[in-house]
Design a protein around this motif. Structure first.
Motif, PDB file in Angstrom:
ATOM      1  N   ALA A  88      71.399  26.883  69.755  1.00 22.63           N
ATOM      2  CA  ALA A  88      72.354  27.677  70.527  1.00 22.63           C
ATOM      3  C   ALA A  88      71.736  28.979  71.033  1.00 22.63           C
ATOM      4  CB  ALA A  88      73.577  27.961  69.665  1.00 22.63           C
ATOM      5  N   ASN A  89      71.067  29.695  70.134  1.00 26.90           N
ATOM      6  CA  ASN A  89      70.605  31.037  70.488  1.00 26.90           C
ATOM      7  C   ASN A  89      69.275  31.062  71.235  1.00 26.90           C
ATOM      8  OD1 ASN A  89      72.870  32.132  69.196  1.00 26.90           O
ATOM      9  ND2 ASN A  89      71.820  32.061  67.206  1.00 26.90           N
ATOM     10  N   PHE A  90      68.420  30.125  70.891  1.00 24.34           N
ATOM     11  CA  PHE A  90      67.088  30.191  71.498  1.00 24.34           C
ATOM     12  C   PHE A  90      66.873  29.091  72.543  1.00 24.34           C
ATOM     13  CE2 PHE A  90      62.630  28.953  71.738  1.00 24.34           C
ATOM     14  CZ  PHE A  90      62.070  30.148  72.153  1.00 24.34           C
ATOM     15  N   MET A 105      68.005  28.284  79.997  1.00 29.48           N
ATOM     16  CA  MET A 105      68.836  28.952  80.999  1.00 29.48           C
ATOM     17  C   MET A 105      68.131  30.145  81.662  1.00 29.48           C
ATOM     18  SD  MET A 105      71.504  27.117  81.049  1.00 29.48           S
ATOM     19  CE  MET A 105      72.599  28.091  82.055  1.00 29.48           C
ATOM     20  N   ASN A 106      66.835  30.285  81.418  1.00 24.47           N
ATOM     21  CA  ASN A 106      66.085  31.390  82.017  1.00 24.47           C
ATOM     22  C   ASN A 106      64.815  30.875  82.676  1.00 24.47           C
ATOM     23  OD1 ASN A 106      67.487  33.913  81.498  1.00 24.47           O
ATOM     24  ND2 ASN A 106      67.190  33.428  79.337  1.00 24.47           N
ATOM     25  N   SER A 108      71.760  21.877  60.064  1.00 25.29           N
ATOM     26  CA  SER A 108      72.564  23.106  60.190  1.00 25.29           C
ATOM     27  C   SER A 108      71.732  24.299  60.633  1.00 25.29           C
ATOM     28  CB  SER A 108      73.253  23.411  58.855  1.00 25.29           C
ATOM     29  OG  SER A 108      74.140  22.356  58.563  1.00 25.29           O
ATOM     30  N   PRO A 109      70.616  24.618  59.942  1.00 26.02           N
ATOM     31  CA  PRO A 109      69.819  25.754  60.423  1.00 26.02           C
ATOM     32  C   PRO A 109      69.314  25.540  61.856  1.00 26.02           C
ATOM     33  CG  PRO A 109      68.654  24.563  58.672  1.00 26.02           C
ATOM     34  CD  PRO A 109      70.045  24.054  58.696  1.00 26.02           C
ATOM     35  N   LYS A 164      80.641  18.361  68.104  1.00 28.83           N
ATOM     36  CA  LYS A 164      80.707  18.273  69.568  1.00 28.83           C
ATOM     37  C   LYS A 164      79.428  18.768  70.234  1.00 28.83           C
ATOM     38  CE  LYS A 164      84.933  16.770  69.404  1.00 28.83           C
ATOM     39  NZ  LYS A 164      85.230  15.365  69.714  1.00 28.83           N
ATOM     40  N   SER A 165      78.354  18.853  69.444  1.00 30.18           N
ATOM     41  CA  SER A 165      77.087  19.314  70.022  1.00 30.18           C
ATOM     42  C   SER A 165      76.582  18.323  71.067  1.00 30.18           C
ATOM     43  CB  SER A 165      76.022  19.473  68.930  1.00 30.18           C
ATOM     44  OG  SER A 165      76.452  20.418  67.970  1.00 30.18           O
ATOM     45  N   ALA A 166      76.838  17.039  70.833  1.00 30.45           N
ATOM     46  CA  ALA A 166      76.347  16.024  71.762  1.00 30.45           C
ATOM     47  C   ALA A 166      77.017  16.179  73.121  1.00 30.45           C
ATOM     48  CB  ALA A 166      76.597  14.627  71.193  1.00 30.45           C
TER      49      ALA A 166
END
Length: 1337
Positions: free
Chosen positions: A800-802, A809-810, A793-794, A855-857
Motif C-alpha cells: 500500500a505505502n510503497f 503511481m509516480n 500481513s507485513p 479485497k486486495s485482489a
C-alpha cells in the motif's frame, strides 16, 4: 584324288618331281607310302620334319629338290590320316614348307590351299593339353604359323572367311590357364595379322571374338576373354569400324538378326569400353539415340550400361563425350520410375570414382531428393551418405543439405535413412576425427539438426533421436570419463534449440520412468476396481511413448501381466528405474529382462522388441553418480584452466556456463546422483564466480538436489547459507529468486532464514534509487508467495505505502522519446524494470494468500486495468517512453492472466477486465503480442487457465504478421488436442466438461468478439468480415473432426446464445444486437463449412452465467441479424479495400485445409502473386499469396516506418507456375483508411510500382471507403526526406493500441523516427473519462 588308288605319288600329284619323276626324300629317309606301318611312317616323317626345320628360304637347290615331297605331303592320304601324330608331323612339315617357299606357296589350287589350312587349323586343337608329349611340336606349329603369317596366303581365296573363323574359334577354345605367355603371344600374332592385313572383318568373324566377352563365356574361360581383350587392343584401329557397323545395325536399325550376339549388345559395349574406349568412338552417339527411346525398358537398359561406363574408376567418358553425359543426366528426370532409380544409384559410384562430376550431379540429385517416389528419395540419401562415408571430400555442402532436408520427409523410411546416415557421419568425422578438424567442422551442424528433430510430433522420430544420441552422439558404451567428456563438450557446442530438445528428451525419459515407477507401485497395492482403472490409465500413457501406440497397447498389457506374475522381473525393473541405479547395473538389468522375455522358438518377437524400446527409454545408460562426479571434475578443470576446452572448439567461459546448465538439467532428472561432498564443494566454488549465469545455475542445482544437505553435510550447509542470503539481497533478480526458493526447499528453519532476508529488505526500499530496487522486489515477492502465513500481513503495508503509492503511481524519470515501441532489455530504464517487478510482486503476494478477504485482489485488478486503459502510462504525465509503456502493458496483461490461474481470483475478474487482458494480444507492439501469446499458451497447455482464455487466440486472426497467426494456430491445435486427450484419459473429467471441453470456448469467443472495440456497427460488412475471420480462426481448428457430433453442438450453442442476453449489459439493446449479430455470423460459418451441423445435438449446452443471462421462458429470437446479401459477401470472400499497410482478409477455406494467411498491403507492393492463380470474377484468393510483412523491411515497432519494398525481377519468375499478376492487390494498395490512419507513401526505390498502382486506382475511379483499423494511432508518412503529418483523432479503445497493418518480426529495424502526431483535444478529454468508467466497473 586318293593317294591309295595311285601308287606312284609323282604321277598322282601331277607335280614336278626329280629328273626321273620320283620324289626325293632327305638322306636316310625311305619312301613314305601307305604300305608301311604307322610307326615307321612316324619315324620317317620325323626325319622329314627335321630336314624342313633346318632348311631356310635361301636354299634354292634344296627347295627345288624337295618340291615333289612338299606336294606329296599335301595329298589326301596325309590330310585325312587317322593317326594324330602323323597329322601333327605333316602339319609341321606343311608349316615349314610355307616358311621355306614364302612368299609363294608351292600349291596353286585354291581348293588344295583351303584343305591344307583347315587341316593345319584342326591340328592346333592339340595345344589344349600342355601335358601331352607332343605339346612342343604343337607349339612349334603355332610359332611357325605366327612367325611366317602363313594364313595371310588365304586372303587370295574366295572363302577364306571360313578358314579364319575356324582358326579363331579353335584358338579361343584351346587357350587355358596352363598356357604360358608365349602361347598367348603367338596366338595374338597369328590372329591380329589376319585382322590387320585383311580387307575387313566379317560379322561372323567378329562374333567369334566378341562372344568371349559375354559374361557367361567370360566366367567359363577367363583366358579366352583375356585373349580376345588382347586381340581387340592390338587391332583397335582396324576393328573399330567393324564394331561400329555391328552396333549400328542392332541399335539404330534394329536388325537383331545380323548376329546371335544382338541380345548382348549392352554387355558387349561395357566390356569393349573397359578394354579400350576407342573401340566405341562411333558407338557412343548411337547410345545417345537409344537414351531417347520411347520404350522405358530400353532406356533403362541403356542407363544401366552408361552408369557403368561413366562410373567406372578410370573412365573419362564424361569429359570426352559431354553431349552423351548431358543426355544421360537428363535421365534423372525420366518419366519412368526405374530409370530415375537407376540414375540415382549410379550417382554413388560416380561421386566416389569421379569427384569432379559432383557439380554436374548436384542439381539433378536436388530434384530427385524431392521425387514423388519414396524409393528414389531414399536412394538419393543412400547415394550421398555412401560417398560421404568413403570420403567426406567427395560430397559438397549442397549434397549434405539434401540429406538434411530429408530428415523431415513425410515418409518414415526416408527420414530414418537420412537421420541414421547423418549420425554415422557425425560419429566418424566428429567423434573419431577420422579426417581431421576441417572435416569435423564441415559436419558439425549434424548434432544440432538431429536433436532438432525431437521437436517433431511423431513418436518414431523421437525414439530414433534418443537411439542416435545414445549410440552416435554420446555412445553409451564408452568409459564413464570419456562418455562425460563427450557429453560435456557436445552440450557446450549445441545451439539453443538443440539444447532445449536435449533437455526435453531427458525430461520425457524421466517422465516415462516415473510412469513405470507408478505402475510398479500399483502392483504392490491390493487388487481393486480403482486400482485396475488406475493401472489401465497408466498402461495407456506408457503405450503412447512407444512406436505404433495402437499395437503397443496390447504389448504393454501383456508385459504388465508378466510383471504381475513374475516377482523377479518386477525387482529387476525396480532396480532399473531406481534413482541409485548405475549405468552398468542398467545394462545388466536390460539384458536380463530381455533374456527372460525372449522366446528361442520365435526369432522375430514383436513383443520383445516393444519391451526393448521401453527399456531403452527408461534405462539410465548415460547418467549415474559416477558420471555426475566426472562432469563436475571436467568443469573444475575448465575453471582451473587445465581442460582441453580450446582444442574442443569451446572457450573456457562457455564450457563452464554450459557445464553448469547441463548439471542443472540433470539435477531435475537425476537429483540423487549429485549427493556428494565433492560435487557440492565444486558447486560452492561456482557460486563465488563472477559469472551471474553460472552462480544462478549452481543455486538451482542446490535447490533441486540439496534435500539431505542439512542432515548429511553440515559443513556444506554452514557455507551455503550466507551465500544464499547475499544472493537474495544483492544478487541478480534470477539469483535472488533461486536463492529464496533454495532456502525454502532445503532448510527446516526456513521461516527464520526468510525473515532475516525480508526484514532488512522491506525497510530499505527506496524508490529514488530504482536500480537497487529490482532484486529486493523479486526476493520480497517470492518470500511472500512461499510463506504467506508469515509475511502476507507485513507485506500489505509495503504494497500500500510503497509499491502502489510511491513506485507505480509516480514517474520520477523521463523516458527517451525515440519513437520505438520496444527496446532491448539493457536499454530499459531501471524505473520501468522496478515497476514491472512491482507488478509481479503484487501478483506473487496475492498468489501466496490465495484469498480475497481483504479485497486486495479487487484493488490490484483495478490498478492493472487502469494501466491497460492508459496504455501503460498510469500517471498520464507523458513522461514515459513508448517502449517503456509497452513493457508495462505486457506486465499488466500478464499479471491479470497469472491471477486468473488461481480460482479465487478468477471469480472476481470482471468481463471488462478479461476483455482488456485479451486485447493485449492485439497490441501495437510485436514483442508484446509475441510474449503475451507465449505466456497464454504456456498456461493453457498446462490446464492452469480457465477455458475462456483460449478464446483470446481468436483475436490473433487480426495479427498482420504471418508468423504470429501461424503460432496462434499451432497453440490452438496443441491446446485442443491436450484437452481432448485429457478427457479421454481421465474419466472423472466428464464432470468438469464445461471447463475442459474445447467446444465450450465458442460462447466465450462470441462474447469476446461482440465486445471487440473495432466492432462498432453491427451491419458494417468490413467489420463483420473481421468478425468472421476471427470466428473461423478458432472454428476451423475445432471443426477438423466432428467428434461426438461436435458441429451440431457448437451450432446449438450459438442458437442458445440468441435466446439469452449479454450479462455484461443486459438492458442495452445495441450490445445485445452486436452479440446476436456475432452469433449469426458464427452460425453462417458453421452451416457453410459443415453438412453435419444440422443433426441433433447430443446434449443441451450449458452457457457461462458470468457472460450470459438465463433465457427467458417465452423469449423467442428467430430474427436474422445479417442480411442475405451480407451473408453471401461473407461466404464468397470478396476482397475488401485496405490501405498499403493494412492487412488483407482472406476468404474462408474448406475445413481441414491448411490455415489461411493474411497478406498485408505492404506485400502487394510488387504486384506479383507468387504460386497462385487468381479469379478476378469471384474475388477468391489463394491462401498463400506472397511474402509476409516481415520480408518487406518494415520495422513494426516504429511509429513512422519507412517501407522498403524489394522487387523481384521478372526474369526470376517461373513462367509456368507464377503466371498471375495480382491486380486486385495493386488496386487495394492505394486505398486509405479513414480512421486513425493515413495512406503510406512508398519508400525510395519503389516509385515505379507506386506509380503503376496509382494509375490503376485512377482508372477504376475513386477508392471505396475502407473499414477503420483496430484503433491504431495514426502513422506519419515518410519517403526520402519528405514527411507529411496530419492530425487524426484517436478513437476510444479501452486502453489498447492495436497492431499496425504491416509489421515485421522480432528482427525489425530499430531506426529512430519522428514523433507521433498529437491527439486532438476531443480525444484527449474523452480518454480519461473512459478510464474512470472502467475503473468504477
Amino acid at each position: 584324288m586318293d593317294f591309295a588308288a595311285q601308287p606312284k605319288p609323282a604321277a598322282a600329284l601331277g607335280g614336278v618331281g626329280s629328273a626321273d619323276g620320283k620324289i626325293a626324300y632327305p638322306p636316310g629317309v625311305k619312301e613314305i607310302t601307305d604300305k608301311i606301318t604307322t610307326d615307321e611312317m612316324i619315324k620317317r616323317l620325323k626325319m622329314v620334319v627335321k630336314t624342313f626345320m633346318d632348311m631356310d628360304q635361301d636354299s634354292e637347290d634344296e627347295k627345288q629338290q624337295y618340291l615333289p615331297l612338299a606336294l606329296h605331303l599335301a595329298s589326301e592320304f596325309f590330310l585325312r590320316n587317322p593317326n594324330k601324330d602323323v597329322r601333327l608331323l605333316v602339319a609341321c612339315c606343311l608349316a615349314d614348307i610355307f616358311r621355306i617357299y614364302a612368299p609363294e606357296a608351292p600349291y596353286t589350287s585354291h581348293d588344295k590351299l583351303k584343305d591344307i589350312f583347315l587341316f593345319i587349323t584342326r591340328q592346333l586343337k592339340g595345344l589344349e593339353d600342355t601335358k601331352s608329349p607332343q605339346f612342343n611340336r604343337y607349339f612349334y606349329l603355332l610359332e611357325n604359323l605366327a612367325w611366317v603369317k602363313s594364313y595371310n596366303i588365304c586372303f587370295e581365296l574366295e572363302d577364306c572367311n571360313e578358314i579364319f573363323i575356324q582358326l579363331f574359334r579353335t584358338l579361343f577354345s584351346v587357350i587355358n590357364n596352363s598356357h604360358n605367355k608365349k602361347v598367348q603371344m603367338h596366338m595374338l600374332d597369328l590372329m591380329s595379322s589376319i585382322i590387320m592385313e585383311g580387307d575387313g572383318v566379317t560379322q561372323e568373324l567378329l562374333d567369334s571374338i566378341l562372344i568371349n566377352l559375354i559374361p557367361a563365356h567370360k566366367n567359363l574361360n577367363k583366358q579366352s576373354f583375356d585373349l580376345a581383350k588382347g586381340l581387340l587392343k592390338r587391332t583397335v584401329q582396324t576393328i573399330e569400324a567393324c564394331i561400329a557397323n555391328f552396333f549400328n545395325q542392332v541399335l539404330v536399325l534394329g536388325r537383331s538378326s545380323v548376329s546371335d550376339l544382338s541380345e548382348h549388345v549392352f554387355d558387349l559395349i561395357q566390356e569393349l569400353f573397359a578394354i579400350d574406349p576407342h573401340l566405341l568412338l562411333s558407338v557412343m552417339p548411337q547410345l545417345e539415340f537409344k537414351l531417347k527411346s520411347n520404350d522405358g525398358e530400353e532406356r533403362l537398359a541403356v542407363v544401366r550400361l552408361l552408369a557403368k561406363l561413366f562410373g567406372s574408376k578410370d573412365s573419362d567418358l564424361a569429359t570426352q563425350n559431354r553431349p552423351l553425359w548431358q543426355c544421360f543426366l537428363g535421365r534423372f528426370n525420366d518419366i519412368h520410375v526405374p530409370v530415375r532409380l537407376e540414375s540415382v544409384k549410379f550417382a554413388s559410384h560416380c561421386l566416389m570414382n569421379h569427384p569432379d562430376l559432383a557439380k554436374d550431379l548436384t542439381e539433378y540429385l536436388k530434384v530427385r531428393s524431392h521425387d514423388p517416389e519414396e524409393a528414389i528419395r531414399h536412394d538419393v540419401i543412400v547415394t550421398i551418405i555412401t560417398a560421404a562415408k568413403r570420403d567426406l571430400a567427395l560430397v559438397n555442402d549442397q549434397l549434405l543439405g539434401f540429406v538434411r532436408e530429408r530428415t523431415l520427409d513425410k515418409r518414415w523410411r526416408v527420414r530414418k535413412e537420412a537421420m541414421m546416415g547423418l549420425a554415422q557421419l557425425y560419429k566418424k568425422y566428429c567423434l573419431h576425427g577420422e579426417a581431421g578438424k576441417e572435416a569435423a567442422e564441415k559436419v558439425s551442424w549434424i548434432k544440432d539438426k538431429l536433436l532438432h528433430i525431437y521437436y517433431q510430433n511423431s513418436i518414431d522420430d523421437k525414439l530414433l533421436v534418443e537411439k542416435i544420441f545414445a549410440q552416435y552422439l554420446v555412445p553409451h558404451n564408452l568409459e564413464t570419463e570419456e562418455r562425460m567428456k563427450c557429453l560435456y563438450y557436445l552440450y557446450a557446442s549445441l545451439d539453443p534449440n538443440a539444447v532445449k530438445a536435449l533437455n526435453e528428451m531427458w525430461k520425457c525419459q524421466n517422465m516415462l520412468r516415473s510412469h513405470v515407477r507408478e505402475l510398479l507401485d500399483l502392483h504392490k497395492q491390493p487388487t481393486s476396481e480403482t486400482n485396475c482403472s488406475a493401472m489401465f490409465g497408466k498402461l495407456m500413457t506408457i503405450a503412447k511413448n512407444l512406436p505404433d501406440p495402437g499395437k503397443a497397447q496390447d504389448f504393454v498389457k501383456k508385459f504388465n501381466q508378466v510383471l504381475g506374475d513374475d516377482e523377479k522381473l518386477r525387482s529387476q525393473l525396480e532396480l532399473l528405474i531406481s534413482p541409485t541405479c548405475s549405468c552398468k547395473q542398467a545394462d545388466v538389468c536390460v539384458r536380463e529382462i530381455a533374456r527372460k522375455l525372449a522366446n528361442p522358438k520365435q526369432p522375430t518377437n514383436p513383443f520383445l522388441e516393444m519391451v526393448k524400446f521401453l527399456l531403452e527409454r527408461i534405462a539410465p545408460v548415460h547418467i549415474d553418480s559416477e558420471a555426475i562426479s566426472a562432469l563436475v571434475k571436467l568443469m573444475n578443470k575448465s575453471i582451473e584452466g587445465t581442460a582441453d576446452d580450446e582444442e574442443e572448439g569451446v572457450s573456457p567461459d562457455t564450457a563452464i556456463r554450459s557445464g553448469l546448465e547441463l548439471l542443472k538439467v540433470l539435477s531435475f532428472t537425476h537429483p540423487t546422483s549429485f549427493h556428494s561432498a565433492e560435487t557440492y564443494e565444486s558447486l560452492l566454488q561456482c557460486l563465488r564466480m563472477e559469472d551471474d549465469k553460472v552462480a544462478e545455475a549452481a543455486i538451482q542445482i542446490f535447490r533441486n538436489t540439496g534435500h539431505k544437505i542439512e542432515t548429511d553435510l553440515p559443513q556444506i550447509r554452514s557455507t551455503l547459507i550466507p551465500i544464499l542470503h547475499q544472493k537474495a539481497k544483492r544478487g541478480t533478480p534470477h539469483q535472488a529468486k533461486q536463492a529464496v526458493h533454495c532456502i525454502h526447499a532445503i532448510f527446516t528453519n526456513k521461516e527464520v532464514q526468510l525473515a532475516q532476508i525480508f526484514e532488512p529488505l522491506s525497510r530499505s526500499l527506496n524508490a529514488d534509487v530504482p536500480e537497487q530496487l529490482i532484486t529486493p522486489l523479486v526476493s520480497l515477492g517470492h518470500i511472500s508467495m512461499l510463506a504467506p502465513d508469515q509475511f502476507a500481513s507485513p507485506m500489505k503495508s509495503v504494497v500500500a505505502n510503497f509499491i502502489v503509492k510511491d513506485l507505480l503511481m509516480n514517474d520520477r524519470s523521463t523516458g527517451e522519446k525515440n519513437g520505438k515501441l520496444w527496446s532491448p532489455d539493457e536499454e530499459v530504464s531501471p524505473e520501468v524494470l522496478a515497476k514491472v517487478q512491482a507488478i509481479k510482486l503484487l501478483v506473487r503476494w496475492l498468489l501466496g494468500m490465495k484469498n480475497n478477504q481483504s479485497k486486495s485482489a479487487n484493488s490490484t485488478l483495478r490498478l492493472l486495468s487502469a494501466m491497460l486503459v492508459s496504455e501503460g502510462d498510469l500517471t498520464e504525465q507523458k513522461r514515459i517512453s513508448k517502449s517503456d509503456m509497452s513493457r508495462l502493458r505486457l506486465a499488466a496483461g500478464s499479471a491479470i492472466m497469472k491471477l486468473a490461474q488461481e480460482p479465487c481470483y478468477h471469480e472476481i475478474i470482471t468481463p471488462e477486465q478479461f476483455q482488456l487482458c485479451a486485447l493485449v494480444i492485439n497490441d501495437e507492439c510485436y514483442q508484446v503480442r509475441q510474449i503475451f501469446a507465449q505466456k497464454l499458451h504456456k498456461a493453457l497447455v498446462k490446464l492452469l487457465l480457465p477455458l475462456e482464455y483460449m478464446a483470446i487466440f481468436a483475436l490473433c486472426a487480426k495479427d498482420p504478421v504471418k508468423e504470429r497467426r501461424a503460432h496462434a494456430r499451432q497453440c490452438l491445435l496443441k491446446n485442443i488436442s491436450i484437452r481432448r486427450e485429457y478427457i479421454k484419459q481421465n474419466p472423472m473429467a466428464t464432470e468438469k466438461l464445461l471447463s475442459l471441453l474445447p467446444e465450450y470456448v465458442v460462447p466465450y469467443m462470441i462474447h469476446l468478439l461482440a465486445h471487440d472495440p473495432d466492432f462498432t456497427r453491427s451491419q458494417d460488412v468490413d467489420q463483420l468480415r473481421d468478425i468472421k475471420e476471427c470466428l473461423w480462426f478458432m472454428l476451423e481448428v475445432l471443426m477438423t473432426k466432428n467428434e461426438n457430433n461436435s458441429h451440431a453442438f457448437m451450432k446449438k450453442m450459438a442458437e442458445n446464445i440468441k435466446l439469452t442476453k449479454d450479462a455484461q449489459s443486459p438492458d442495452e439493446s445495441k450490445t445485445n444486437e452486436k452479440l446476436y449479430t456475432v452469433c449469426d455470423v458464427a452460425l453462417c460459418v458453421i452451416n457453410s463449412k459443415s453438412a453435419l451441423c444440422n443433426a441433433d445435438s447430443p446434449k443441451d449446452p450449458v452457457l457461462p452465467m458470468k457472460f450470459f443471462t438465463q433465457p427467458e421462458k417465452d423469449f423467442c429470437n428467430d430474427k436474422s441479424y445479417i442480411s442475405e446479401e451480407t451473408r453471401v459477401l461473407l461466404l464468397t470472400g470478396k476482397p475488401k479495400p485496405t490501405g498499403v499497410l493494412g492487412a488483407v482478409n482472406k476468404p474462408l477455406s474448406a475445413t481441414g485445409r491448411k490455415p489461411y494467411v493474411r497478406s498485408t498491403g505492404a506485400e502487394t507492393g510488387s504486384n506479383i502473386n507468387v504460386n497462385s492463380e487468381l479469379n478476378p470474377s469471384t474475388g477468391n484468393r489463394s491462401r498463400e499469396q506472397s511474402s509476409e510483412a516481415a520480408e518487406t523491411g518494415v520495422s513494426e515497432n516504429e511509429e513512422n516506418p519507412v517501407m522498403i519494398i524489394s522487387v523481384t525481377p521478372a526474369k526470376n519468375i517461373d513462367p509456368v507456375k507464377n503466371k498471375e499478376i495480382n491486380s486486385d492487390q495493386a488496386t487495394q494498395g492505394n486505398i486509405s483508411s479513414d480512421r486513425g490512419k493515413k495512406r503510406t507513401v512508398t519508400a525510395a526505390g519503389a516509385e515505379n510500382i507506386q506509380q503503376k498502382t496509382d494509375e490503376e486506382v485512377d482508372e477504376s475511379g475513386p477508392p471505396a471507403p475502407s473499414k477503420p483499423k483496430r484503433g491504431r494511432r495514426p502513422k506519419s508518412e515518410s519517403q526520402g526526406n519528405a514527411t507529411k503529418t496530419d492530425d487524426v483523432s484517436k478513437p476510444l479503445s479501452k486502453g489498447r493500441k492495436r497492431a499496425a497493418g504491416s509489421q515485421e518480426g522480432p528482427g525489425g529495424l530499430e531506426a529512430g523516427n519522428a514523433k507521433a502526431p498529437k491527439l486532438q483535444d476531443g480525444a484527449k478529454k474523452a480518454a480519461p473519462a473512459e478510464r474512470q468508467i472502467d475503473l468504477q466497473r
